[in-house]
Motif scaffolding. Structure first.
Motif, PDB file in Angstrom:
ATOM      1  N   ALA A 105     103.317 -24.392  31.934  1.00  0.00           N
ATOM      2  CA  ALA A 105     102.787 -24.145  30.587  1.00  0.00           C
ATOM      3  C   ALA A 105     103.096 -22.716  30.146  1.00  0.00           C
ATOM      4  CB  ALA A 105     101.285 -24.409  30.557  1.00  0.00           C
ATOM      5  N   SER A 106     103.042 -21.762  31.085  1.00  0.00           N
ATOM      6  CA  SER A 106     103.404 -20.379  30.757  1.00  0.00           C
ATOM      7  C   SER A 106     104.865 -20.294  30.345  1.00  0.00           C
ATOM      8  CB  SER A 106     103.136 -19.464  31.951  1.00  0.00           C
ATOM      9  OG  SER A 106     101.762 -19.454  32.288  1.00  0.00           O
ATOM     10  N   GLY A 107     105.722 -21.035  31.054  1.00  0.00           N
ATOM     11  CA  GLY A 107     107.130 -21.052  30.691  1.00  0.00           C
ATOM     12  C   GLY A 107     107.351 -21.577  29.280  1.00  0.00           C
ATOM     13  N   SER A 108     106.644 -22.650  28.927  1.00  0.00           N
ATOM     14  CA  SER A 108     106.759 -23.195  27.570  1.00  0.00           C
ATOM     15  C   SER A 108     106.275 -22.193  26.530  1.00  0.00           C
ATOM     16  CB  SER A 108     105.961 -24.494  27.455  1.00  0.00           C
ATOM     17  OG  SER A 108     106.507 -25.509  28.267  1.00  0.00           O
ATOM     18  N   ALA A 109     105.184 -21.489  26.838  1.00  0.00           N
ATOM     19  CA  ALA A 109     104.650 -20.495  25.903  1.00  0.00           C
ATOM     20  C   ALA A 109     105.644 -19.355  25.703  1.00  0.00           C
ATOM     21  CB  ALA A 109     103.319 -19.961  26.424  1.00  0.00           C
ATOM     22  N   VAL A 110     106.270 -18.895  26.786  1.00  0.00           N
ATOM     23  CA  VAL A 110     107.261 -17.821  26.683  1.00  0.00           C
ATOM     24  C   VAL A 110     108.454 -18.265  25.847  1.00  0.00           C
ATOM     25  CG1 VAL A 110     108.937 -16.471  28.007  1.00  0.00           C
ATOM     26  CG2 VAL A 110     106.583 -16.674  28.819  1.00  0.00           C
ATOM     27  N   LEU A 111     108.888 -19.502  26.025  1.00  0.00           N
ATOM     28  CA  LEU A 111     110.019 -20.012  25.245  1.00  0.00           C
ATOM     29  C   LEU A 111     109.681 -20.107  23.757  1.00  0.00           C
ATOM     30  CD1 LEU A 111     111.197 -22.764  27.744  1.00  0.00           C
ATOM     31  CD2 LEU A 111     112.489 -20.720  27.092  1.00  0.00           C
ATOM     32  N   SER A 112     108.461 -20.530  23.437  1.00  0.00           N
ATOM     33  CA  SER A 112     108.044 -20.560  22.033  1.00  0.00           C
ATOM     34  C   SER A 112     107.990 -19.149  21.458  1.00  0.00           C
ATOM     35  CB  SER A 112     106.680 -21.243  21.898  1.00  0.00           C
ATOM     36  OG  SER A 112     106.774 -22.620  22.196  1.00  0.00           O
ATOM     37  N   ALA A 113     107.509 -18.207  22.259  1.00  0.00           N
ATOM     38  CA  ALA A 113     107.489 -16.810  21.811  1.00  0.00           C
ATOM     39  C   ALA A 113     108.908 -16.288  21.586  1.00  0.00           C
ATOM     40  CB  ALA A 113     106.757 -15.946  22.829  1.00  0.00           C
ATOM     41  N   ALA A 114     109.848 -16.708  22.442  1.00  0.00           N
ATOM     42  CA  ALA A 114     111.244 -16.299  22.272  1.00  0.00           C
ATOM     43  C   ALA A 114     111.824 -16.860  20.974  1.00  0.00           C
ATOM     44  CB  ALA A 114     112.070 -16.766  23.473  1.00  0.00           C
ATOM     45  N   LEU A 115     111.474 -18.090  20.652  1.00  0.00           N
ATOM     46  CA  LEU A 115     111.917 -18.661  19.372  1.00  0.00           C
ATOM     47  C   LEU A 115     111.368 -17.857  18.192  1.00  0.00           C
ATOM     48  CD1 LEU A 115     111.478 -22.506  20.000  1.00  0.00           C
ATOM     49  CD2 LEU A 115     113.634 -21.316  19.567  1.00  0.00           C
ATOM     50  N   ALA A 116     110.077 -17.508  18.270  1.00  0.00           N
ATOM     51  CA  ALA A 116     109.462 -16.728  17.192  1.00  0.00           C
ATOM     52  C   ALA A 116     110.138 -15.360  17.074  1.00  0.00           C
ATOM     53  CB  ALA A 116     107.966 -16.572  17.454  1.00  0.00           C
ATOM     54  N   ALA A 117     110.372 -14.709  18.217  1.00  0.00           N
ATOM     55  CA  ALA A 117     111.001 -13.389  18.186  1.00  0.00           C
ATOM     56  C   ALA A 117     112.405 -13.457  17.600  1.00  0.00           C
ATOM     57  CB  ALA A 117     111.044 -12.812  19.609  1.00  0.00           C
ATOM     58  N   SER A 118     113.161 -14.488  17.976  1.00  0.00           N
ATOM     59  CA  SER A 118     114.519 -14.625  17.436  1.00  0.00           C
ATOM     60  C   SER A 118     114.491 -14.867  15.933  1.00  0.00           C
ATOM     61  CB  SER A 118     115.253 -15.759  18.147  1.00  0.00           C
ATOM     62  OG  SER A 118     114.676 -17.023  17.824  1.00  0.00           O
ATOM     63  N   ALA A 119     113.497 -15.628  15.466  1.00  0.00           N
ATOM     64  CA  ALA A 119     113.401 -15.883  14.025  1.00  0.00           C
ATOM     65  C   ALA A 119     113.038 -14.614  13.271  1.00  0.00           C
ATOM     66  CB  ALA A 119     112.358 -16.975  13.766  1.00  0.00           C
ATOM     67  N   PHE A 120     112.110 -13.822  13.809  1.00  0.00           N
ATOM     68  CA  PHE A 120     111.747 -12.560  13.157  1.00  0.00           C
ATOM     69  C   PHE A 120     112.920 -11.584  13.146  1.00  0.00           C
ATOM     70  CE2 PHE A 120     107.244 -13.762  14.007  1.00  0.00           C
ATOM     71  CZ  PHE A 120     106.750 -13.544  12.727  1.00  0.00           C
ATOM     72  N   ALA A 121     113.722 -11.612  14.234  1.00  0.00           N
ATOM     73  CA  ALA A 121     114.847 -10.677  14.343  1.00  0.00           C
ATOM     74  C   ALA A 121     116.091 -11.154  13.599  1.00  0.00           C
ATOM     75  CB  ALA A 121     115.193 -10.451  15.813  1.00  0.00           C
ATOM     76  N   GLY A 122     116.052 -12.383  13.082  1.00  0.00           N
ATOM     77  CA  GLY A 122     117.210 -12.915  12.386  1.00  0.00           C
ATOM     78  C   GLY A 122     118.340 -13.320  13.316  1.00  0.00           C
ATOM     79  N   PHE A 123     118.016 -13.578  14.588  1.00  0.00           N
ATOM     80  CA  PHE A 123     119.023 -14.008  15.566  1.00  0.00           C
ATOM     81  C   PHE A 123     119.213 -15.513  15.421  1.00  0.00           C
ATOM     82  CE2 PHE A 123     120.276 -15.389  19.875  1.00  0.00           C
ATOM     83  CZ  PHE A 123     121.408 -14.598  20.036  1.00  0.00           C
ATOM     84  N   GLU A 124     120.244 -15.933  14.724  1.00  0.00           N
ATOM     85  CA  GLU A 124     120.452 -17.347  14.396  1.00  0.00           C
ATOM     86  C   GLU A 124     121.689 -17.865  15.112  1.00  0.00           C
ATOM     87  OE1 GLU A 124     120.628 -17.218  10.136  1.00  0.00           O
ATOM     88  OE2 GLU A 124     118.439 -17.362   9.928  1.00  0.00           O
ATOM     89  N   ARG A 125     121.457 -18.404  16.299  1.00  0.00           N
ATOM     90  CA  ARG A 125     122.547 -18.947  17.102  1.00  0.00           C
ATOM     91  C   ARG A 125     122.161 -20.357  17.553  1.00  0.00           C
ATOM     92  NH1 ARG A 125     123.992 -14.894  15.230  1.00  0.00           N
ATOM     93  NH2 ARG A 125     125.218 -13.179  16.142  1.00  0.00           N
ATOM     94  N   VAL A 126     123.029 -21.314  17.269  1.00  0.00           N
ATOM     95  CA  VAL A 126     122.730 -22.696  17.619  1.00  0.00           C
ATOM     96  C   VAL A 126     122.647 -22.865  19.129  1.00  0.00           C
ATOM     97  CG1 VAL A 126     123.552 -25.080  17.498  1.00  0.00           C
ATOM     98  CG2 VAL A 126     123.744 -23.602  15.502  1.00  0.00           C
ATOM     99  N   TRP A 127     123.527 -22.190  19.865  1.00  0.00           N
ATOM    100  CA  TRP A 127     123.515 -22.322  21.332  1.00  0.00           C
ATOM    101  C   TRP A 127     122.179 -21.857  21.909  1.00  0.00           C
ATOM    102  CZ3 TRP A 127     122.398 -18.135  24.261  1.00  0.00           C
ATOM    103  CH2 TRP A 127     122.643 -16.856  23.727  1.00  0.00           C
ATOM    104  N   PHE A 128     121.572 -20.844  21.291  1.00  0.00           N
ATOM    105  CA  PHE A 128     120.277 -20.345  21.758  1.00  0.00           C
ATOM    106  C   PHE A 128     119.198 -21.404  21.554  1.00  0.00           C
ATOM    107  CE2 PHE A 128     116.244 -18.212  20.691  1.00  0.00           C
ATOM    108  CZ  PHE A 128     115.997 -17.573  21.906  1.00  0.00           C
ATOM    109  N   LEU A 129     119.232 -22.071  20.415  1.00  0.00           N
ATOM    110  CA  LEU A 129     118.249 -23.126  20.142  1.00  0.00           C
ATOM    111  C   LEU A 129     118.416 -24.283  21.123  1.00  0.00           C
ATOM    112  CD1 LEU A 129     118.409 -23.187  16.229  1.00  0.00           C
ATOM    113  CD2 LEU A 129     116.697 -22.077  17.673  1.00  0.00           C
TER     114      LEU A 129
END
Length: 427
Positions: A105-129
Motif C-alpha cells: 500500500a505504501s508503494g501504491s501511495a508513493v506512485l500516486s504521489a509521483a504522478l501528482a508531482a509529475s503533473a505539477f512539474a509539467g513532466f508529460e511522458r507517456v512512457w512514465f505513465l
C-alpha cells in the motif's frame, strides 16, 4: 423492540440462527474495529484508484490522441497483475501479511504521489505513465492476497459471507464512483488534483493496516517457503474450491459481452457513446445492488448450489439481452446479470476463505486475482471473434446459452459441489 422480541433476538443470535435480513448484513463492521478500519480504508483507496485509472487514460489520450495508446494502459495494468498475482499469493503465505499489506500500500501511495508531482512539474511522458501503471499493478498483486487472507483472522466464520458482500460493494463503488469522480476532478482541477487526492486517500488504507496485529500465516512447523506450485497442487486435490473457479470461467469467458457494447449501441439502438456508457454502467449498478440487497443470503447453506444457480441466471440474462432490441429492457437484463454475478462472487469468495486452510489462503487468493483479471479479457476476445465471424446477436445470445449449458454440466458432474454445506465446509 419489546422485551420479549429482544429476548428472542438474543436467543437467535446465541443459537447461531440467522436473522431475517433484506439489506446487507453490517455485523462485521459493528463487531470488529480492525475489519471496520480495513474495509473503510480499502473503500477509500479503491475509489481513489478508480479516479487515477481514468485520469491516466485521459492524460495518455491528451498526449497522443491515439485510442491504441489508451488501450495499452489496460495491457500495462493487466499483464503485471496476472504475472505477479500468483507470486503475491505465495509471498502472503510466507511473511507477516500485515507488513506485506503495509509495504505494498505504501508503494501504491508513493506512485500516486509521483504522478501528482509529475503533473505539477509539467513532466508529460507517456512512457512514465505506462511505467507507473505497471508498478501499481505489481503493488496491487502483492496487496490483494495479503489483505483478503487477513479477513478470516479478523472475523468468525459465520460473518465471512457478510464481509464478502461488503467487499463486493467496495469494488463496485470504486468501479462506478471512482472514474466518475476522476472525470469531474480532472475537468475542474486538472490531473494534479486527481492524482493528489488519490495519494492522500491511501493514508486511510495505510492507517488501517498499521493498526492491525501481526498476521503471520498459520503453517506447520518446519515448513519451507511457500511455493506457487504447492498452491496449485493443493487446488488440484480440492474439487469444491476448484469448482468455484470453473463456474466463474463459464460466466466470464463464455458470456462476457462487454467488448461488443459499442457495436450494440450503434447497431441495435442507433446510439452513441452515451448509450455505450449506459450499457457499461447497467451491470455495475446491478452488481452494487447485489451487495446492498444481500441479507437474504445468510439463510443459504448450500453455497455450491447457489453459485451454480447464480451463474445460470447470469447466462440466461445475457442470452435474453442478445434477443431484445428495447434499450430499457436490455439495461434491466444487464443489471440482472450484474446482480447474479455479485451473488456468485460473494459465495465463491466465502468458500475460498472458509474452506481453505490459513497457510494456503494467500495463494488461493492469488489464483482468484488471476481468474478475475484474466477471465473477462478472454471473454472479450472470444465475444469479439465470434461477432466478427457471425454477428453481435449470435455472439451474445450464443455465449449466454453456452454458459447455461456449461454450468449445468458442471453441476451434474460435481455432485459434492452442489451439496457443499457451509455448516461443514469441505474444500
Amino acid at each position: 423492540m419489546s422485551a420479549t422480541e429482544q429476548s428472542r433476538e438474543e436467543e437467535r443470535e446465541k443459537s447461531g440462527e440467522p436473522r431475517r435480513r433484506f439489506f446487507a448484513d453490517l455485523t462485521p463492521l459493528r463487531t470488529s474495529a480492525d475489519y471496520r478500519r480495513l474495509w473503510f480504508g480499502n473503500t477509500v483507496s479503491w475509489v481513489g484508484q478508480g479516479m487515477t485509472s481514468l485520469a491516466i487514460s485521459l492524460q495518455v489520450y491528451d498526449l497522443t490522441r491515439s485510442p491504441f495508446a489508451v488501450g495499452l494502459v489496460g495491457v500495462f495494468s493487466l499483464v503485471p497483475l496476472i504475472v505477479f498475482g500468483l507470486y503475491g499469493g505465495a509471498v502472503a503465505d510466507t511473511v507477516d501479511r500485515r507488513r506485506l499489506g503495509l509495504a505494498s500500500a505504501s508503494g501504491s501511495a508513493v506512485l500516486s504521489a509521483a504522478l501528482a508531482a509529475s503533473a505539477f512539474a509539467g513532466f508529460e511522458r507517456v512512457w512514465f505513465l505506462y511505467a507507473v501503471v505497471a508498478l501499481q499493478s505489481v503493488c496491487t498483486a502483492l496487496n490483494a492476497p495479503a489483505r483478503s487472507s487477513m479477513i478470516p483472522r479478523l472475523l468468525p466464520a459465520e460473518q465471512l459471507r457478510a464481509a464478502q458482500a461488503l467487499n463486493s460493494m467496495t469494488m463496485t463503488l470504486g468501479t462506478l464512483a471512482g472514474p466518475a469522480l476522476g472525470g469531474v476532478l480532472v475537468g475542474f482541477g486538472g490531473y494534479q488534483t486527481a492524482y493528489s487526492i488519490d495519494a492522500v486517500a491511501f493514508f486511510a488504507a495505510l492507517y488501517a493496516m498499521w493498526r492491525l496485529p501481526a498476521m503471520l500465516p498459520e503453517r506447520a512447523e518446519g515448513r519451507g517457503r511457500a511455493s506457487v506450485l504447492d498452491g496449485l497442487r493443493f487446488l488440484a486435490t480440492r474439487p469444491n474450491l476448484r469448482m468455484t473457479f470453473f463456474s466463474d470461467f463459464c460466466a466470464m469467458i463464455l458470456a462476457h459481452p462487454r467488448a461488443l457494447f459499442p457495436a450494440v449501441a450503434a447497431l441495435w439502438y442507433d446510439g452513441d457513446a452515451r448509450v455505450t456508457g449506459l450499457l457499461v454502467a447497467a451491470p455495475a449498478l446491478g452488481a452494487l445492488l447485489g451487495g446492498v440487497i444481500s441479507g437474504w443470503q445468510s439463510r443459504i447453506r448450500h453455497h455450491g448450489q447457489a453459485i451454480l444457480i447464480s451463474v445460470g441466471c447470469w447466462g440466461t440474462a445475457i442470452a435474453a439481452f442478445g434477443l431484445t432490441r428495447n434499450l430499457w429492457l436490455g439495461l434491466l437484463l444487464l443489471a440482472l446479470a450484474g446482480y447474479s454475478d455479485t451473488v456468485s462472487m460473494i459465495f465463491r469468495g466465502t468458500m475460498l476463505q472458509v474452506a481453505a486452510p490459513d497457510e494456503m489462503r494467500g495463494r488461493l487468493q492469488g489464483v482468484f486475482i488471476v481468474v478475475v483479471a484474466g477471465g473477462p479479457r478472454l471473454g472479450d476476445f472470444l465475444a469479439g471473434s465470434v461477432a466478427d465471424l457471425t454477428s453481435p446477436a449470435v455472439a451474445i445470445t450464443g455465449g449466454g446459452l453456452a454458459c447455461v449449458v456449461a454450468v449445468t454440466l458442471l453441476g451434474l458432474y460435481a455432485r459434492d459441489f452442489r451439496r457443499y454445506d457451509a455448516a461443514d465446509p469441505t474444500p
